[in-house]
Design a protein around this motif. Structure first.
Motif, PDB file in Angstrom:
ATOM      1  N   HIS A 267     103.300  26.305 -17.409  1.00  0.00           N
ATOM      2  CA  HIS A 267     103.726  26.274 -15.681  1.00  0.00           C
ATOM      3  C   HIS A 267     104.482  25.216 -15.708  1.00  0.00           C
ATOM      4  N   ALA A 268     103.738  23.633 -16.318  1.00  0.00           N
ATOM      5  CA  ALA A 268     103.781  22.126 -16.131  1.00  0.00           C
ATOM      6  C   ALA A 268     106.105  22.451 -16.667  1.00  0.00           C
ATOM      7  N   VAL A 269     105.106  22.545 -18.137  1.00  0.00           N
ATOM      8  CA  VAL A 269     106.067  22.169 -18.806  1.00  0.00           C
ATOM      9  C   VAL A 269     107.291  23.131 -18.573  1.00  0.00           C
ATOM     10  N   SER A 270     107.593  24.268 -18.214  1.00  0.00           N
ATOM     11  CA  SER A 270     109.132  25.127 -17.616  1.00  0.00           C
ATOM     12  C   SER A 270     109.034  24.441 -16.457  1.00  0.00           C
ATOM     13  N   GLN A 271     108.431  24.110 -15.700  1.00  0.00           N
ATOM     14  CA  GLN A 271     109.223  22.880 -14.068  1.00  0.00           C
ATOM     15  C   GLN A 271     109.896  21.965 -14.486  1.00  0.00           C
ATOM     16  N   ALA A 272     109.180  21.365 -15.859  1.00  0.00           N
ATOM     17  CA  ALA A 272     109.725  19.779 -15.963  1.00  0.00           C
ATOM     18  C   ALA A 272     110.821  20.178 -16.512  1.00  0.00           C
ATOM     19  N   LEU A 273     111.436  21.445 -16.957  1.00  0.00           N
ATOM     20  CA  LEU A 273     112.123  21.349 -18.467  1.00  0.00           C
ATOM     21  C   LEU A 273     113.158  22.047 -18.199  1.00  0.00           C
TER      22      LEU A 273
END
Length: 385
Positions: A267-273
């Motif tokens: 979730h964190a990586v997807s949100q950042a990218l």
């Protein structure tokens, strides 16, 4: 193929203690077994004779006893003399292995779950059991590891990933296969393998931390897993790691569940990218130096380091074993983990000895098979408690 119900090993507690000592630590000389169990030579002979006659133990040559200068007969098990099956039950798949008496994996198979209804899942497990047992010596017991909250006698009290409550899985499988079946929390099973045959063998105390869909924690002290009726809830997932971190589903800010699970990281990586990524892709991006992914993975790594430091500070384990399908985080975030550990440890302490497993499903299955081995050697059955 017809599977007959195996006969369980007879004998009293002292006889089982002899079998257990040789199984876990053998080959051992007769004098060493007697010393470890505080038995006289005559008592050891009386207890070991039925085990030798049954084929569970064998005489495996001689060893010179340094204390008396004369040879002593070695006792060992014949691992190939017994077969066990271990399975890992997941939301859409069940993976199984056959093992020998020391939980060494001999074969593996998997089946998809077209339906999560208990009867449908039990049918798939029974089919996989028959396939794994085909062409092998008689299967002594079957162990099933499940990520859930369990009761006695193979009762699954709650398995949210399957949508189950109060399912008598052990009885359902025994009725279909005729094989004594043990249903155990998968973390307990994983820990039991490490306890009997893995990195924790012979240690007075060690800890297990698993990463993946959840965060698991197991502790062995004085030859026993520390557990109570609340084991399986996933309490370590509530351990605070980052006071400014994300919020988990229970409303805790920066807890292990919010920082270390594969869902949290994805979730964190997807949100950042600004796009969806998988857990392996998130780790790949971080390893390649992608800034956003690198930051998320390093934050998680520092959180894992803090969790390991807490485990070491509170329980002083001789080793900590890292496993689970998300364990690759320990490789990609190695430096961040070291920083997290150092921040919460006294500089005078020694480094935490870490054993990092591969994270493959076969490791969970091997743990479930170990539970089956334990049931056989200790004389327990799921239907009897």
């Amino acid at each position: 193929m017809r599977i007959t119900t195996p006969r369980w090993m007879p004998g009293n507690g002292a006889m089982r203690a002899v079998a257990l000592e040789v199984l876990i630590h053998g080959p051992l000389s007769r004098s060493e077994v007697a010393r470890r169990l505080d038995l006289s030579p005559g008592s050891l002979t009386r207890l070991s004779t039925p085990l030798l006659e049954s084929g569970l133990l064998v005489e495996a040559g001689e060893q010179v006893d340094g204390r008396v200068g004369r040879p002593s007969q070695l006792l060992d098990v014949v691992p190939s003399s017994r077969r066990f099956i271990g399975m890992k039950l997941m939301a859409d798949e069940v993976v199984g292995v056959t093992t020998d008496l020391r939980a060494n994996v001999l074969s593996t198979e998997a089946r998809s779950l077209p339906d999560r209804a208990p009867d449908a899942v039990a049918d798939v497990i029974a089919d996989l059991t028959r396939s794994l047992a085909r062409g092998a010596p008689e299967v002594m017991a079957l162990g099933i590891g499940i990520g859930g909250f369990l009761g006695e006698h193979g009762l699954v009290l709650s398995a949210p990933f399957l949508g189950w409550d109060d399912v008598q899985l052990g009885a359902m499988i025994e009725a279909r296969t005729g094989i004594p079946t043990l249903v155990e929390n998968d973390l307990v099973a994983f820990t039991e393998y490490e306890h009997w045959f893995g990195a924790g063998r012979g240690l007075d105390r060690f800890a297990v931390v698993t990463l993946g869909a959840g965060v698991g924690y197991g502790l062995v002290i004085h030859d026993e897993i520390v557990r109570n009726d609340e084991f399986g809830i996933g309490l370590v997932g509530h351990w605070p790691l980052d006071p400014f971190g994300p919020v988990c589903s229970e409303g805790h800010r920066g807890c292990a569940k919010a920082v270390l699970t594969d869902t949290a990281i994805v979730h964190a990586v997807s949100q950042a990218l600004g796009r969806s990524v998988s857990y392996p892709e998130a780790l790949d991006l971080a390893a390649a130096g992608e800034p956003a992914a690198r930051r998320v993975i390093d934050d998680a790594g520092r959180g894992l380091g803090r969790l390991l430091a807490a485990v070491a500070n509170l329980t002083m384990p001789q080793t900590v074993i890292l496993g689970g399908e998300g364990v690759r985080l320990a490789e990609v975030a190695r430096e961040a983990i070291s920083l997290g550990i150092a921040g919460d440890r006294d500089p005078r302490t020694r480094p935490i000895p870490l054993t990092i497993r591969s994270g493959e499903n076969i490791e969970w299955c091997r743990g479930a098979a170990c539970v089956a081995v334990q049931a056989f050697v200790l004389g327990r059955r799921s239907s009897e408690g």
